[in-house]
Design an enzyme around this catalytic site. Structure first.
Site, PDB file in Angstrom:
ATOM      1  CE  LYS A  56      -3.759  -2.506   2.172  1.00  0.00           C
ATOM      2  NZ  LYS A  56      -4.372  -2.966   3.425  1.00  0.00           N
ATOM      3  CD  GLN A 100      -3.108  -4.690   6.561  1.00  0.00           C
ATOM      4  OE1 GLN A 100      -3.006  -3.699   5.854  1.00  0.00           O
ATOM      5  NE2 GLN A 100      -3.729  -5.773   6.165  1.00  0.00           N
ATOM      6  CG  ASP A 123      -9.575   0.024   4.849  1.00  0.00           C
ATOM      7  OD1 ASP A 123      -9.697  -0.245   3.630  1.00  0.00           O
ATOM      8  OD2 ASP A 123      -9.217  -0.834   5.682  1.00  0.00           O
TER       9      ASP A 123
END
Length: 285
Positions: A56, A100, A123
């Protein structure tokens, strides 16, 4: 002879998003004297998670987005993680925050997600983002579900009026993709570990989204001829949640594994980071 399924090519679609995001990031940088900034939070030393975060950050560099790595030890408590994410949420230099997944088992992941300010939830993991998806309101999509919808769109697959069967109900994939499909006027059945006669549900679907995390759970012979099949699973050896060989003989469209859903996730994350930066800039005026 049946016609083999056409490919829903996530790599090509993601590349197009990267190109447009790079243009948008450059425009933002020229206008505001700084690049959009994504903060990535990694707890522990899980090799797969480390690989995903590096990927990423590499993609950020590709499109002109700055990234800030926050790496915390596996011993980090829920309170410590929440405090760190709260700091990032309050930092005016940070436009987006990515925690994450998964975090160590002793950490309350939901509490950590909810510490992300909705305006920086690029996200799409907070309850505020889920509500926006469910009601079709402006907000950030969960990146994998949002990527799935974008992949359908760029290939001219309109879910409106389709009977969509989603196999899986996780809070970051199954549930939000069901909400997004419902908001797009599909009739949605969400299946899970307690669902009876899964094969019968799949056999009635115009659109199947497999997001259960079990290798080749969805068999090719279950697929209705002409159905659209999205395989959101990934397992060692390039195996998905769908029997790809069998599904390819019956589906009209099929995502490959790899190269289907996966590339779209990071592309949406970066696109939404630039969108967040623009919103922050407008709010500061």
């Amino acid at each position: 002879m049946p016609v083999p399924a056409r490919t829903l090519d996530g790599t090509a679609a993601a590349d197009a998003i990267y190109d447009s995001t790079a243009v948008a990031a450059l425009e933002f940088t020229e206008q505001h004297g700084r690049a959009p900034l994504l903060a990535t939070v990694l707890v522990g030393e899980d090799p797969s998670s480390q690989t995903y975060v590096r990927m990423k950050r590499s993609r950020c560099r590709r499109v002109g987005i700055d990234s800030r790595a926050v790496e915390l030890p596996a011993s980090t408590t829920t309170a410590e993680l929440v405090a760190r994410i709260t700091e990032l949420s309050q930092d005016p230099a940070v436009d987006g925050i990515l925690l994450q997944h998964p975090v160590p088992s002793h950490v309350d992941e939901r509490a950590a997600f909810e510490a992300i300010a909705p305006a920086k939830d690029v996200d799409g993991v907070t309850m505020a983002s889920y509500a926006a998806m469910a009601f079709g309101e402006p907000g950030f999509h969960s990146c994998t579900p949002g990527g799935i919808l974008r992949l359908l769109d760029v290939n001219g697959v309109d879910p409106a009026g389709m009977h969509a069967v989603v196999v899986g109900r996780s809070p970051i994939l199954g549930k939000p993709v069901s909400a997004l499909l419902l908001a797009r006027d599909a009739t949605v059945t969400t299946c899970h570990s307690r669902t009876k006669d899964l094969a019968d549900h799949v056999a009635r679907a115009d659109l199947v989204v497999a997001a259960v995390g079990k290798p080749e759970l969805v068999r090719g012979e279950w697929i209705k001829p002409g159905a659209v099949v999205v395989d959101a699973g990934y397992h060692p050896g390039g195996i998905g949640d769908v029997d790809q060989a069998g599904a390819a003989e019956r589906a009209s469209w099929l995502t490959p594994v790899p190269g289907g859903v996966g590339p779209m996730t990071i592309a949406l994350l970066l696109e939404q980071t630039v969108a967040a930066a623009r919103r922050h800039a407008r709010a500061a005026v």
